[in-house]
Motif scaffolding. Structure first.
Motif, PDB file in Angstrom:
ATOM      1  N   LEU A  21       0.832  -1.204   0.000  1.00 25.14           N
ATOM      2  CA  LEU A  21       0.000   0.000   0.000  1.00 25.14           C
ATOM      3  C   LEU A  21       0.865   1.253   0.000  1.00 25.14           C
ATOM      4  N   HIS A  22       0.679   2.100  -0.991  1.00 29.67           N
ATOM      5  CA  HIS A  22       1.524   3.284  -1.177  1.00 29.67           C
ATOM      6  C   HIS A  22       1.070   4.467  -0.312  1.00 29.67           C
ATOM      7  N   PHE A  24       0.306   8.743   0.640  1.00 28.84           N
ATOM      8  CA  PHE A  24      -0.595   9.814   0.232  1.00 28.84           C
ATOM      9  C   PHE A  24       0.059  10.676  -0.857  1.00 28.84           C
ATOM     10  N   THR A  25      -0.706  11.013  -1.884  1.00 30.69           N
ATOM     11  CA  THR A  25      -0.287  11.771  -3.071  1.00 30.69           C
ATOM     12  C   THR A  25       0.760  11.030  -3.898  1.00 30.69           C
ATOM     13  N   SER A  26       0.960   9.757  -3.618  1.00 27.88           N
ATOM     14  CA  SER A  26       1.943   8.974  -4.355  1.00 27.88           C
ATOM     15  C   SER A  26       1.219   7.933  -5.211  1.00 27.88           C
ATOM     16  N   ASN A  27       1.869   6.820  -5.508  1.00 23.45           N
ATOM     17  CA  ASN A  27       1.269   5.804  -6.374  1.00 23.45           C
ATOM     18  C   ASN A  27       2.043   4.492  -6.231  1.00 23.45           C
ATOM     19  N   PRO A  28       1.558   3.394  -6.836  1.00 22.13           N
ATOM     20  CA  PRO A  28       2.208   2.088  -6.670  1.00 22.13           C
ATOM     21  C   PRO A  28       3.649   2.031  -7.145  1.00 22.13           C
ATOM     22  N   ASN A  29       4.069   2.972  -7.987  1.00 23.41           N
ATOM     23  CA  ASN A  29       5.457   2.935  -8.471  1.00 23.41           C
ATOM     24  C   ASN A  29       6.462   2.960  -7.325  1.00 23.41           C
ATOM     25  N   ASP A  30       6.087   3.607  -6.200  1.00 24.15           N
ATOM     26  CA  ASP A  30       6.993   3.683  -5.055  1.00 24.15           C
ATOM     27  C   ASP A  30       7.196   2.322  -4.393  1.00 24.15           C
ATOM     28  N   MET A  31       6.346   1.365  -4.720  1.00 24.80           N
ATOM     29  CA  MET A  31       6.428   0.037  -4.108  1.00 24.80           C
ATOM     30  C   MET A  31       6.983  -1.016  -5.076  1.00 24.80           C
ATOM     31  N   LYS A  32       7.319  -0.596  -6.305  1.00 25.96           N
ATOM     32  CA  LYS A  32       7.709  -1.580  -7.319  1.00 25.96           C
ATOM     33  C   LYS A  32       9.025  -2.289  -7.010  1.00 25.96           C
ATOM     34  N   LYS A  33      10.029  -1.553  -6.556  1.00 27.12           N
ATOM     35  CA  LYS A  33      11.321  -2.188  -6.272  1.00 27.12           C
ATOM     36  C   LYS A  33      11.195  -3.186  -5.128  1.00 27.12           C
ATOM     37  N   LEU A  34      10.424  -2.821  -4.110  1.00 22.05           N
ATOM     38  CA  LEU A  34      10.151  -3.757  -3.015  1.00 22.05           C
ATOM     39  C   LEU A  34       9.387  -4.964  -3.543  1.00 22.05           C
ATOM     40  N   HIS A  86      -3.135 -16.996   3.002  1.00 24.82           N
ATOM     41  CA  HIS A  86      -2.470 -16.157   4.002  1.00 24.82           C
ATOM     42  C   HIS A  86      -1.884 -14.918   3.329  1.00 24.82           C
ATOM     43  N   ILE A  87      -2.145 -13.766   3.923  1.00 23.81           N
ATOM     44  CA  ILE A  87      -1.738 -12.494   3.328  1.00 23.81           C
ATOM     45  C   ILE A  87      -1.090 -11.609   4.386  1.00 23.81           C
ATOM     46  N   ALA A  88       0.056 -11.035   4.050  1.00 21.39           N
ATOM     47  CA  ALA A  88       0.688 -10.013   4.891  1.00 21.39           C
ATOM     48  C   ALA A  88       0.504  -8.663   4.201  1.00 21.39           C
ATOM     49  N   VAL A  89       0.604  -7.588   4.974  1.00 23.13           N
ATOM     50  CA  VAL A  89       0.388  -6.248   4.420  1.00 23.13           C
ATOM     51  C   VAL A  89       1.580  -5.356   4.754  1.00 23.13           C
ATOM     52  N   VAL A  90       2.067  -4.631   3.739  1.00 25.50           N
ATOM     53  CA  VAL A  90       3.149  -3.663   3.916  1.00 25.50           C
ATOM     54  C   VAL A  90       2.641  -2.306   3.454  1.00 25.50           C
ATOM     55  N   GLY A  91       2.715  -1.290   4.330  1.00 25.24           N
ATOM     56  CA  GLY A  91       2.194   0.012   3.969  1.00 25.24           C
ATOM     57  C   GLY A  91       3.144   1.142   4.302  1.00 25.24           C
ATOM     58  N   LEU A  92       3.201   2.132   3.396  1.00 26.48           N
ATOM     59  CA  LEU A  92       4.051   3.307   3.557  1.00 26.48           C
ATOM     60  C   LEU A  92       3.176   4.532   3.825  1.00 26.48           C
ATOM     61  N   SER A  93       3.408   5.211   4.945  1.00 32.10           N
ATOM     62  CA  SER A  93       2.695   6.433   5.300  1.00 32.10           C
ATOM     63  C   SER A  93       1.179   6.199   5.347  1.00 32.10           C
ATOM     64  N   LEU A  94       0.385   6.829   4.456  1.00 33.31           N
ATOM     65  CA  LEU A  94      -1.049   6.544   4.419  1.00 33.31           C
ATOM     66  C   LEU A  94      -1.279   5.045   4.275  1.00 33.31           C
ATOM     67  N   GLY A  95      -0.488   4.399   3.415  1.00 33.83           N
ATOM     68  CA  GLY A  95      -0.611   2.953   3.244  1.00 33.83           C
ATOM     69  C   GLY A  95      -0.365   2.205   4.535  1.00 33.83           C
ATOM     70  N   SER A 219      17.514   7.316   5.856  1.00 37.62           N
ATOM     71  CA  SER A 219      16.211   7.355   5.196  1.00 37.62           C
ATOM     72  C   SER A 219      15.404   8.589   5.552  1.00 37.62           C
ATOM     73  N   LYS A 220      14.771   9.147   4.507  1.00 34.70           N
ATOM     74  CA  LYS A 220      13.773  10.193   4.705  1.00 34.70           C
ATOM     75  C   LYS A 220      12.404   9.515   4.716  1.00 34.70           C
ATOM     76  N   HIS A 221      11.375  10.188   4.186  1.00 36.86           N
ATOM     77  CA  HIS A 221      10.028   9.648   4.285  1.00 36.86           C
ATOM     78  C   HIS A 221       9.792   8.469   3.340  1.00 36.86           C
ATOM     79  N   LEU A 222      10.286   8.609   2.117  1.00 35.63           N
ATOM     80  CA  LEU A 222      10.029   7.586   1.105  1.00 35.63           C
ATOM     81  C   LEU A 222      11.059   6.462   1.234  1.00 35.63           C
ATOM     82  N   MET A 223      10.878   5.619   2.228  1.00 31.37           N
ATOM     83  CA  MET A 223      11.877   4.623   2.593  1.00 31.37           C
ATOM     84  C   MET A 223      12.099   3.553   1.533  1.00 31.37           C
ATOM     85  N   THR A 224      11.076   3.279   0.725  1.00 35.02           N
ATOM     86  CA  THR A 224      11.182   2.211  -0.270  1.00 35.02           C
ATOM     87  C   THR A 224      12.075   2.584  -1.449  1.00 35.02           C
ATOM     88  N   LEU A 225      12.448   3.869  -1.547  1.00 38.56           N
ATOM     89  CA  LEU A 225      13.313   4.316  -2.638  1.00 38.56           C
ATOM     90  C   LEU A 225      14.514   5.116  -2.140  1.00 38.56           C
TER      91      LEU A 225
END
Length: 245
Positions: A21-22, A24-34, A86-95, A219-225
C-alpha cells in the motif's frame, strides 16, 4: 501534456502473498522495487492504486478514506480470489495507516509499517496536497501564470476529505491495542521527528507477541526508494520469513 495515471501491479512469485500500500499523493510505483525484490524471494505481491492518486489534486480531493479502504478490501479480495490463504500487508505512510487498519479488521499474517503518521492535522495534509498540485502542474508543462491561477482556484475547493483522513489516523491510533498480528515498524531517522514518535507509539501500543521497531539512519520519508532501500527490503523479507504461513 496529459500525465498517464499509474496502474496497480501484480507480481507472481510464490504461495505467500503480500499486499503493498503506497503513500498519500503517491502511487504504486513507489512500491515496485520492493515488490520485485519480494517476488525474487518467492512472494507474490499486489499493489492497488488508491483512488484519486496519480490524478490532478483537484480530482484527488474527490476521494477519501472510505474509498481508499475499499481499495484495500478489493486488493485483499483479489489475492484471496487468486487462491492465497495467508496475506501479509506492507504500507508506507497513508498505506501504513491502512495496513494497521487491516490488522484491526481482517485476518492477516503480519503487518509492516513504514513512515506512518499517528498524529497529522488536516492543515498539514492540505500543505501536502498543494505541493503535489503545483508539482503535477509543472510536470504537465503549464507556465507559471497558469499554475498560479489554478492554484488560487484550488485553494477554494472543499478539503473535507483531508479532515476525514485526519480522523482515520486518529481512529486507527485509538485502536492499536486490538492488533495481535505480528508487527514490524520502520521509520527514517532523516524524516520529520514526528514519525519516530509515531513509530514508538505503534510499537508500544500493539499487543502483538511478535513485534519489532527499527530506525534507518539514511532514510527520509520515502523509505522504499531511499538510500537505505536495500536494508529496508532485507528487513521486510526477514520479518515475512519469520511469520507463520
Amino acid at each position: 501534456m496529459r500525465l498517464l495515471p499509474p496502474k496497480p501491479f501484480y507480481y507472481e512469485g510464490g504461495e505467500r502473498a503480500v499486499l503493498l500500500l503506497h503513500s498519500f499523493t503517491s502511487n504504486p510505483n513507489d512500491m515496485k522495487k520492493l515488490g520485485r525484490y519480494l517476488q525474487q524471494n518467492q512472494y507474490s505481491c499486489y499493489a492497488p492504486t488508491l483512488s484519486g492518486h496519480g490524478l490532478p489534486a483537484e480530482e484527488l480531493l474527490n476521494y477519501g478514506p472510505t474509498d481508499w479502504w475499499q481499495d484495500v478490501l478489493d486488493g485483499y479480495q483479489l489475492l484471496k480470489d487468486k487462491g492465497f490463504e495467508h496475506i501479509a500487508v506492507v504500507g508506507l505512510s497513508l498505506g501504513g495507516v491502512l495496513a494497521l487498519k487491516t490488522a484491526q479488521e481482517l485476518q492477516i499474517n503480519g503487518v509492516v509499517t513504514l513512515s506512518v503518521p499517528m498524529d497529522k492535522e488536516a492543515a498539514l495534509l492540505k500543505e501536502r496536497i498543494l505541493y503535489y498540485a503545483k508539482r503535477y502542474k509543472q510536470l504537465e508543462g503549464k507556465d507559471d501564470k497558469q499554475i498560479a491561477s489554478e492554484m488560487a482556484e484550488l485553494d477554494h475547493l472543499p478539503f473535507e476529505s483531508l479532515t476525514d483522513f485526519e480522523q482515520l489516523i486518529n481512529r486507527t491510533r485509538d485502536h492499536l491495542t486490538s492488533i495481535v498480528s505480528p508487527v514490524c515498524v520502520m521509520y527514517g531517522e532523516l524524516d520529520d521527528p514526528s514519525y519516530m514518535t509515531s513509530a514508538e507509539k505503534i510499537f508500544q501500543s500493539v499487543t502483538s507477541d511478535q513485534k519489532t521497531i527499527n530506525g534507518f539512519a539514511n532514510s527520509k520519508h520515502l523509505m522504499t526508494l531511499g538510500k537505505d532501500m536495500n536494508a529496508v527490503n532485507q528487513d521486510i523479507l526477514a520479518f515475512l520469513n519469520e511469520l507463520s504461513w
